[in-house]
Motif scaffolding. Structure first.
Motif, PDB file in Angstrom:
ATOM      1  N   PHE A  86     -23.566 -50.300  25.770  1.00 20.23           N
ATOM      2  CA  PHE A  86     -22.450 -51.230  25.675  1.00 20.23           C
ATOM      3  C   PHE A  86     -21.515 -50.787  24.560  1.00 20.23           C
ATOM      4  O   PHE A  86     -21.953 -50.252  23.551  1.00 20.23           O
ATOM      5  CB  PHE A  86     -22.935 -52.651  25.373  1.00 20.23           C
ATOM      6  CG  PHE A  86     -23.800 -53.234  26.442  1.00 20.23           C
ATOM      7  CD1 PHE A  86     -23.245 -53.724  27.612  1.00 20.23           C
ATOM      8  CD2 PHE A  86     -25.169 -53.282  26.292  1.00 20.23           C
ATOM      9  CE1 PHE A  86     -24.048 -54.263  28.612  1.00 20.23           C
ATOM     10  CE2 PHE A  86     -25.981 -53.819  27.281  1.00 20.23           C
ATOM     11  CZ  PHE A  86     -25.416 -54.308  28.441  1.00 20.23           C
ATOM     12  N   ASN A  87     -20.215 -51.033  24.743  1.00 18.05           N
ATOM     13  CA  ASN A  87     -19.247 -50.795  23.686  1.00 18.05           C
ATOM     14  C   ASN A  87     -19.092 -52.086  22.886  1.00 18.05           C
ATOM     15  O   ASN A  87     -19.081 -53.179  23.459  1.00 18.05           O
ATOM     16  CB  ASN A  87     -17.900 -50.371  24.264  1.00 18.05           C
ATOM     17  CG  ASN A  87     -17.967 -49.020  24.929  1.00 18.05           C
ATOM     18  OD1 ASN A  87     -18.792 -48.182  24.567  1.00 18.05           O
ATOM     19  ND2 ASN A  87     -17.116 -48.776  25.891  1.00 18.05           N
ATOM     20  N   LEU A  88     -18.967 -51.952  21.568  1.00 19.36           N
ATOM     21  CA  LEU A  88     -18.792 -53.124  20.718  1.00 19.36           C
ATOM     22  C   LEU A  88     -17.419 -53.735  20.948  1.00 19.36           C
ATOM     23  O   LEU A  88     -16.441 -53.028  21.171  1.00 19.36           O
ATOM     24  CB  LEU A  88     -18.968 -52.749  19.250  1.00 19.36           C
ATOM     25  CG  LEU A  88     -20.343 -52.243  18.844  1.00 19.36           C
ATOM     26  CD1 LEU A  88     -20.355 -51.906  17.353  1.00 19.36           C
ATOM     27  CD2 LEU A  88     -21.416 -53.267  19.154  1.00 19.36           C
ATOM     28  N   LYS A  89     -17.351 -55.057  20.867  1.00 22.00           N
ATOM     29  CA  LYS A  89     -16.092 -55.777  21.083  1.00 22.00           C
ATOM     30  C   LYS A  89     -15.809 -56.685  19.893  1.00 22.00           C
ATOM     31  O   LYS A  89     -16.720 -57.145  19.219  1.00 22.00           O
ATOM     32  CB  LYS A  89     -16.170 -56.594  22.371  1.00 22.00           C
ATOM     33  CG  LYS A  89     -16.388 -55.731  23.602  1.00 22.00           C
ATOM     34  CD  LYS A  89     -16.290 -56.546  24.864  1.00 22.00           C
ATOM     35  CE  LYS A  89     -16.643 -55.771  26.098  1.00 22.00           C
ATOM     36  NZ  LYS A  89     -15.906 -54.591  26.347  1.00 22.00           N
ATOM     37  N   ASP A  90     -14.519 -56.936  19.661  1.00 22.45           N
ATOM     38  CA  ASP A  90     -14.140 -57.861  18.595  1.00 22.45           C
ATOM     39  C   ASP A  90     -14.223 -59.292  19.118  1.00 22.45           C
ATOM     40  O   ASP A  90     -14.607 -59.534  20.262  1.00 22.45           O
ATOM     41  CB  ASP A  90     -12.761 -57.518  18.032  1.00 22.45           C
ATOM     42  CG  ASP A  90     -11.632 -57.675  19.040  1.00 22.45           C
ATOM     43  OD1 ASP A  90     -11.832 -58.303  20.099  1.00 22.45           O
ATOM     44  OD2 ASP A  90     -10.540 -57.162  18.769  1.00 22.45           O
ATOM     45  N   LYS A  91     -13.832 -60.255  18.279  1.00 22.23           N
ATOM     46  CA  LYS A  91     -13.974 -61.668  18.664  1.00 22.23           C
ATOM     47  C   LYS A  91     -13.080 -62.057  19.845  1.00 22.23           C
ATOM     48  O   LYS A  91     -13.318 -63.069  20.494  1.00 22.23           O
ATOM     49  CB  LYS A  91     -13.687 -62.572  17.465  1.00 22.23           C
ATOM     50  CG  LYS A  91     -12.278 -62.462  16.924  1.00 22.23           C
ATOM     51  CD  LYS A  91     -12.102 -63.336  15.715  1.00 22.23           C
ATOM     52  CE  LYS A  91     -10.705 -63.146  15.138  1.00 22.23           C
ATOM     53  NZ  LYS A  91     -10.527 -63.907  13.925  1.00 22.23           N
ATOM     54  N   ASN A  92     -12.057 -61.234  20.149  1.00 19.50           N
ATOM     55  CA  ASN A  92     -11.176 -61.497  21.287  1.00 19.50           C
ATOM     56  C   ASN A  92     -11.615 -60.764  22.553  1.00 19.50           C
ATOM     57  O   ASN A  92     -10.937 -60.830  23.571  1.00 19.50           O
ATOM     58  CB  ASN A  92      -9.740 -61.102  20.942  1.00 19.50           C
ATOM     59  CG  ASN A  92      -9.198 -61.923  19.793  1.00 19.50           C
ATOM     60  OD1 ASN A  92      -9.445 -63.125  19.701  1.00 19.50           O
ATOM     61  ND2 ASN A  92      -8.477 -61.280  18.890  1.00 19.50           N
ATOM     62  N   GLY A  93     -12.716 -60.031  22.467  1.00 19.14           N
ATOM     63  CA  GLY A  93     -13.223 -59.310  23.623  1.00 19.14           C
ATOM     64  C   GLY A  93     -12.652 -57.917  23.806  1.00 19.14           C
ATOM     65  O   GLY A  93     -12.922 -57.262  24.805  1.00 19.14           O
ATOM     66  N   ASN A  94     -11.873 -57.436  22.836  1.00 17.33           N
ATOM     67  CA  ASN A  94     -11.308 -56.083  22.897  1.00 17.33           C
ATOM     68  C   ASN A  94     -12.309 -55.072  22.363  1.00 17.33           C
ATOM     69  O   ASN A  94     -13.009 -55.343  21.385  1.00 17.33           O
ATOM     70  CB  ASN A  94     -10.019 -55.988  22.072  1.00 17.33           C
ATOM     71  CG  ASN A  94      -8.966 -56.961  22.549  1.00 17.33           C
ATOM     72  OD1 ASN A  94      -8.733 -57.108  23.736  1.00 17.33           O
ATOM     73  ND2 ASN A  94      -8.345 -57.654  21.603  1.00 17.33           N
ATOM     74  N   GLU A  95     -12.377 -53.897  22.997  1.00 14.28           N
ATOM     75  CA  GLU A  95     -13.268 -52.849  22.510  1.00 14.28           C
ATOM     76  C   GLU A  95     -12.835 -52.396  21.120  1.00 14.28           C
ATOM     77  O   GLU A  95     -11.654 -52.230  20.852  1.00 14.28           O
ATOM     78  CB  GLU A  95     -13.259 -51.652  23.458  1.00 14.28           C
ATOM     79  CG  GLU A  95     -13.984 -51.903  24.743  1.00 14.28           C
ATOM     80  CD  GLU A  95     -14.071 -50.666  25.606  1.00 14.28           C
ATOM     81  OE1 GLU A  95     -13.257 -49.738  25.429  1.00 14.28           O
ATOM     82  OE2 GLU A  95     -14.969 -50.636  26.463  1.00 14.28           O
ATOM     83  N   ILE A  96     -13.808 -52.198  20.245  1.00 13.96           N
ATOM     84  CA  ILE A  96     -13.542 -51.706  18.895  1.00 13.96           C
ATOM     85  C   ILE A  96     -13.578 -50.181  18.947  1.00 13.96           C
ATOM     86  O   ILE A  96     -14.567 -49.600  19.376  1.00 13.96           O
ATOM     87  CB  ILE A  96     -14.579 -52.235  17.901  1.00 13.96           C
ATOM     88  CG1 ILE A  96     -14.530 -53.763  17.859  1.00 13.96           C
ATOM     89  CG2 ILE A  96     -14.366 -51.636  16.519  1.00 13.96           C
ATOM     90  CD1 ILE A  96     -15.636 -54.399  17.047  1.00 13.96           C
ATOM     91  N   THR A  97     -12.488 -49.543  18.537  1.00 14.37           N
ATOM     92  CA  THR A  97     -12.416 -48.081  18.564  1.00 14.37           C
ATOM     93  C   THR A  97     -12.386 -47.517  17.145  1.00 14.37           C
ATOM     94  O   THR A  97     -11.988 -48.192  16.201  1.00 14.37           O
ATOM     95  CB  THR A  97     -11.168 -47.593  19.328  1.00 14.37           C
ATOM     96  OG1 THR A  97     -10.002 -48.128  18.689  1.00 14.37           O
ATOM     97  CG2 THR A  97     -11.193 -48.029  20.778  1.00 14.37           C
ATOM     98  N   VAL A  98     -12.796 -46.261  17.030  1.00 14.36           N
ATOM     99  CA  VAL A  98     -12.750 -45.543  15.758  1.00 14.36           C
ATOM    100  C   VAL A  98     -11.321 -45.026  15.570  1.00 14.36           C
ATOM    101  O   VAL A  98     -10.771 -44.367  16.445  1.00 14.36           O
ATOM    102  CB  VAL A  98     -13.737 -44.365  15.757  1.00 14.36           C
ATOM    103  CG1 VAL A  98     -13.613 -43.552  14.483  1.00 14.36           C
ATOM    104  CG2 VAL A  98     -15.160 -44.862  15.940  1.00 14.36           C
ATOM    105  N   THR A  99     -10.704 -45.361  14.446  1.00 10.08           N
ATOM    106  CA  THR A  99      -9.329 -44.924  14.184  1.00 10.08           C
ATOM    107  C   THR A  99      -9.248 -43.735  13.231  1.00 10.08           C
ATOM    108  O   THR A  99      -8.314 -42.941  13.312  1.00 10.08           O
ATOM    109  CB  THR A  99      -8.482 -46.079  13.616  1.00 10.08           C
ATOM    110  OG1 THR A  99      -9.101 -46.584  12.432  1.00 10.08           O
ATOM    111  CG2 THR A  99      -8.357 -47.203  14.638  1.00 10.08           C
ATOM    112  N   LYS A 100     -10.234 -43.624  12.327  1.00  8.84           N
ATOM    113  CA  LYS A 100     -10.205 -42.532  11.340  1.00  8.84           C
ATOM    114  C   LYS A 100     -11.582 -42.409  10.717  1.00  8.84           C
ATOM    115  O   LYS A 100     -12.282 -43.397  10.549  1.00  8.84           O
ATOM    116  CB  LYS A 100      -9.154 -42.851  10.273  1.00  8.84           C
ATOM    117  CG  LYS A 100      -9.042 -41.868   9.157  1.00  8.84           C
ATOM    118  CD  LYS A 100      -7.860 -42.109   8.230  1.00  8.84           C
ATOM    119  CE  LYS A 100      -7.804 -43.501   7.652  1.00  8.84           C
ATOM    120  NZ  LYS A 100      -6.786 -43.652   6.595  1.00  8.84           N
TER     121      LYS A 100
END
Length: 97
Positions: A41-55
């Motif tokens: 599973f991909n981790l999601k924020d409280k709004n249900g959006n996938e959390i991505t690595v930015t840097k």
């Protein structure tokens, strides 16, 4: 040069193959890709959006945001605004332009 990805060394999730043997799948973090929880599973924020690595950075002093200097650590910035620390002795970095 910047860090493009991190791969765990000796860490990760263990899955069984068709013979019942455990197979270790390393934990991988890539800039621009979602964070994976190791269970499929991909981790999601409280709004249900996938959390991505930015840097991904190495050994940076974050005194201006009240994070202690953590030597030998990777700082993984994510799209939810968090900075996650990963120990450098457990991950190998891929560097590139």
């Amino acid at each position: 040069m910047k860090i493009l990805s991190l791969q765990s060394i000796g860490l990760g999730a263990t899955f069984s193959n068709s013979y019942g043997n455990g197979i270790n799948v390393p934990f991988i973090l890539k800039v621009g890709y979602p964070l994976y929880d190791g269970i499929d599973f991909n981790l999601k924020d409280k709004n249900g959006n996938e959390i991505t690595v930015t840097k991904i950075e190495f050994e940076r002093l974050y005194a201006d945001i009240d994070v202690l200097n953590q030597s030998d650590s990777y700082f993984v910035h994510t799209s939810d605004g968090h900075i996650r620390l990963f120990p450098a002795d457990k991950y190998i970095a891929e560097w590139g332009e």
